[in-house]
Design a protein around this motif. Structure first.
Motif, mmCIF file in Angstrom:
data_model
loop_
_atom_site.group_PDB
_atom_site.id
_atom_site.type_symbol
_atom_site.label_atom_id
_atom_site.label_comp_id
_atom_site.label_asym_id
_atom_site.label_seq_id
_atom_site.Cartn_x
_atom_site.Cartn_y
_atom_site.Cartn_z
ATOM 1 N N PRO A 84 0.826 -1.210 0.000
ATOM 2 C CA PRO A 84 0.000 0.000 0.000
ATOM 3 C C PRO A 84 0.861 1.260 0.000
ATOM 4 C CG PRO A 84 0.060 -0.943 2.191
ATOM 5 C CD PRO A 84 0.846 -1.873 1.299
ATOM 6 N N VAL A 85 0.533 2.194 -0.886
ATOM 7 C CA VAL A 85 1.124 3.533 -0.869
ATOM 8 C C VAL A 85 0.093 4.405 -0.164
ATOM 9 C CG1 VAL A 85 1.989 5.459 -2.245
ATOM 10 C CG2 VAL A 85 2.340 3.100 -3.039
ATOM 11 N N ARG A 86 0.437 4.866 1.055
ATOM 12 C CA ARG A 86 -0.535 5.514 1.935
ATOM 13 C C ARG A 86 -0.292 7.006 2.060
ATOM 14 N NH1 ARG A 86 -3.567 2.607 5.658
ATOM 15 N NH2 ARG A 86 -4.817 4.469 5.256
ATOM 16 N N LYS A 87 -1.333 7.699 2.485
ATOM 17 C CA LYS A 87 -1.182 9.095 2.881
ATOM 18 C C LYS A 87 -0.281 9.136 4.114
ATOM 19 C CE LYS A 87 -4.307 10.782 0.001
ATOM 20 N NZ LYS A 87 -4.109 11.758 -1.009
ATOM 21 N N LYS A 88 0.428 10.232 4.280
ATOM 22 C CA LYS A 88 1.396 10.364 5.375
ATOM 23 C C LYS A 88 0.744 10.103 6.736
ATOM 24 C CE LYS A 88 4.947 13.439 7.203
ATOM 25 N NZ LYS A 88 5.950 12.428 7.330
ATOM 26 N N GLY A 89 1.471 9.360 7.568
ATOM 27 C CA GLY A 89 1.038 9.110 8.924
ATOM 28 C C GLY A 89 0.160 7.883 9.109
ATOM 29 N N LYS A 90 -0.049 7.098 8.069
ATOM 30 C CA LYS A 90 -0.941 5.935 8.151
ATOM 31 C C LYS A 90 -0.209 4.609 8.289
ATOM 32 C CE LYS A 90 -4.731 8.297 7.528
ATOM 33 N NZ LYS A 90 -5.747 8.409 8.552
ATOM 34 N N CYS A 97 9.031 8.938 2.387
ATOM 35 C CA CYS A 97 7.907 9.819 2.117
ATOM 36 C C CYS A 97 8.221 10.718 0.921
ATOM 37 C CB CYS A 97 7.636 10.663 3.364
ATOM 38 S SG CYS A 97 6.162 11.646 3.278
ATOM 39 N N GLU A 98 7.172 11.071 0.176
ATOM 40 C CA GLU A 98 7.339 11.966 -0.971
ATOM 41 C C GLU A 98 6.204 12.990 -0.955
ATOM 42 O OE1 GLU A 98 9.190 13.622 -4.121
ATOM 43 O OE2 GLU A 98 9.961 11.810 -3.165
ATOM 44 N N LYS A 99 6.573 14.259 -1.052
ATOM 45 C CA LYS A 99 5.602 15.360 -1.084
ATOM 46 C C LYS A 99 5.242 15.632 -2.550
ATOM 47 C CE LYS A 99 6.028 18.817 1.775
ATOM 48 N NZ LYS A 99 6.380 20.071 2.472
ATOM 49 N N TYR A 100 3.981 16.012 -2.781
ATOM 50 C CA TYR A 100 3.553 16.387 -4.125
ATOM 51 C C TYR A 100 2.572 17.549 -4.051
ATOM 52 C CZ TYR A 100 -0.582 13.505 -3.140
ATOM 53 O OH TYR A 100 -1.708 12.966 -2.588
ATOM 54 N N GLU A 101 2.465 18.247 -5.169
ATOM 55 C CA GLU A 101 1.662 19.456 -5.217
ATOM 56 C C GLU A 101 0.220 19.149 -5.586
ATOM 57 O OE1 GLU A 101 2.023 23.942 -7.120
ATOM 58 O OE2 GLU A 101 3.499 22.415 -7.620
ATOM 59 N N LEU A 102 -0.673 19.807 -4.875
ATOM 60 C CA LEU A 102 -2.097 19.776 -5.187
ATOM 61 C C LEU A 102 -2.488 21.108 -5.823
ATOM 62 C CD1 LEU A 102 -3.326 18.372 -1.760
ATOM 63 C CD2 LEU A 102 -3.226 17.114 -3.906
ATOM 64 N N GLU A 103 -3.738 21.211 -6.231
ATOM 65 C CA GLU A 103 -4.209 22.460 -6.817
ATOM 66 C C GLU A 103 -4.003 23.628 -5.848
ATOM 67 O OE1 GLU A 103 -8.264 24.250 -8.888
ATOM 68 O OE2 GLU A 103 -8.193 22.163 -8.250
ATOM 69 N N TYR A 104 -4.285 23.384 -4.551
ATOM 70 C CA TYR A 104 -4.117 24.418 -3.530
ATOM 71 C C TYR A 104 -3.327 23.861 -2.358
ATOM 72 C CZ TYR A 104 -7.853 26.647 -6.144
ATOM 73 O OH TYR A 104 -8.607 27.193 -7.141
ATOM 74 N N GLY A 105 -2.046 23.655 -2.522
ATOM 75 C CA GLY A 105 -1.215 23.187 -1.425
ATOM 76 C C GLY A 105 -0.434 21.938 -1.769
ATOM 77 N N PHE A 106 -0.127 21.154 -0.742
ATOM 78 C CA PHE A 106 0.695 19.966 -0.890
ATOM 79 C C PHE A 106 0.105 18.815 -0.096
ATOM 80 C CE2 PHE A 106 3.490 23.515 -1.682
ATOM 81 C CZ PHE A 106 4.242 23.094 -2.767
ATOM 82 N N ASP A 107 0.489 17.612 -0.454
ATOM 83 C CA ASP A 107 0.153 16.420 0.310
ATOM 84 C C ASP A 107 1.373 15.513 0.241
ATOM 85 O OD1 ASP A 107 -1.268 14.691 1.902
ATOM 86 O OD2 ASP A 107 -2.976 14.529 0.537
ATOM 87 N N HIS A 112 6.492 1.802 3.396
ATOM 88 C CA HIS A 112 7.513 1.290 4.314
ATOM 89 C C HIS A 112 8.841 1.207 3.580
ATOM 90 C CE1 HIS A 112 4.214 -0.574 6.929
ATOM 91 N NE2 HIS A 112 4.810 0.359 7.640
ATOM 92 N N ILE A 113 9.892 1.527 4.280
ATOM 93 C CA ILE A 113 11.223 1.528 3.671
ATOM 94 C C ILE A 113 11.620 0.132 3.179
ATOM 95 C CG2 ILE A 113 12.583 1.195 5.777
ATOM 96 C CD1 ILE A 113 14.296 3.630 4.496
ATOM 97 N N ASP A 114 11.046 -0.897 3.817
ATOM 98 C CA ASP A 114 11.323 -2.282 3.410
ATOM 99 C C ASP A 114 10.136 -2.909 2.665
ATOM 100 O OD1 ASP A 114 9.562 -2.428 5.528
ATOM 101 O OD2 ASP A 114 10.731 -3.902 6.659
ATOM 102 N N ALA A 115 9.339 -2.070 2.011
ATOM 103 C CA ALA A 115 8.108 -2.524 1.355
ATOM 104 C C ALA A 115 8.340 -3.665 0.369
ATOM 105 C CB ALA A 115 7.443 -1.353 0.638
#
Length: 181
Positions: A84-90, A97-107, A112-115
């Motif tokens: 599973p590729v999850r939203k941060k903190g799940k 972790c990888e940050k990406y741009e949304l229309e109004y902000g970031f997510d 897991h590092i050993d996924a």
């Protein structure tokens, strides 16, 4: 292997359009009507199984959350692992972790590092229901390659071609869309 026009039309007809959701001017593609249609869902999963059965995949990475529906079922059919590729903190263990741009902000999304069992070069397919602007999938591509896995392809049920999100993703891997909208 791609679907013929008759097969594409069948799947497209099983997806409901919801006008003005989540805001005026947007036509939302609701896949719940495909999911609760056992014949249409089986048809889609049969197609995906045929497409990927000979690619020697080792893992499928499904994007939170609808990518889990297709990814876990396909991984089971292929007899391979699901990540599973999850939203941060799940996720409960050490992640990348990888940050990406949304229309109004970031997510942010994470895995897991050993996924992929710390296996360098593990053959991975990313899957999700929809490619719009490509932000989430692009971030997932970066995560998979950050773990030193081998990203084989990124698969979507639908690709909103006019938004050109697939162009970002093609920098990392081939893109396959069952339906181009």
């Amino acid at each position: 292997m791609t679907l013929d026009e008759k097969g594409k039309q069948y799947l497209l007809e099983s997806i409901r359009d919801i006008p003005d959701f989540p805001k005026p001017g947007i036509v939302f593609k609701d896949i719940t009507t495909l999911l609760n249609n056992k014949e249409a869902y089986k048809f889609l999963m049969d197609h995906l199984e045929q497409r990927y059965k000979d690619m020697n995949l080792e893992y499928i990475a499904g994007l939170d959350a609808r990518g889990f529906i297709f990814g876990a079922a396909l991984a089971d059919r292929l007899g391979i692992g699901f990540v599973p590729v999850r939203k941060k903190g799940k996720l409960p263990s050490t992640t990348v972790c990888e940050k990406y741009e949304l229309e109004y902000g970031f997510d942010e999304v994470e895995i897991h590092i050993d996924a992929f069992d710390n296996k360098e070069g593990a053959r991975v397919l990313i899957i999700d229901d929809l490619c719009a602007t490509g932000g989430t999938a692009n971030a997932a591509c970066k995560l998979v390659t950050a773990t030193k896995a081998n990203l084989i392809e990124v698969c979507f049920l639908m690709n909103l071609k006019f938004l050109k999100g697939d162009e970002k993703i093609k920098q990392h891997a081939a893109v396959y869309s069952v339906l181009d909208i």
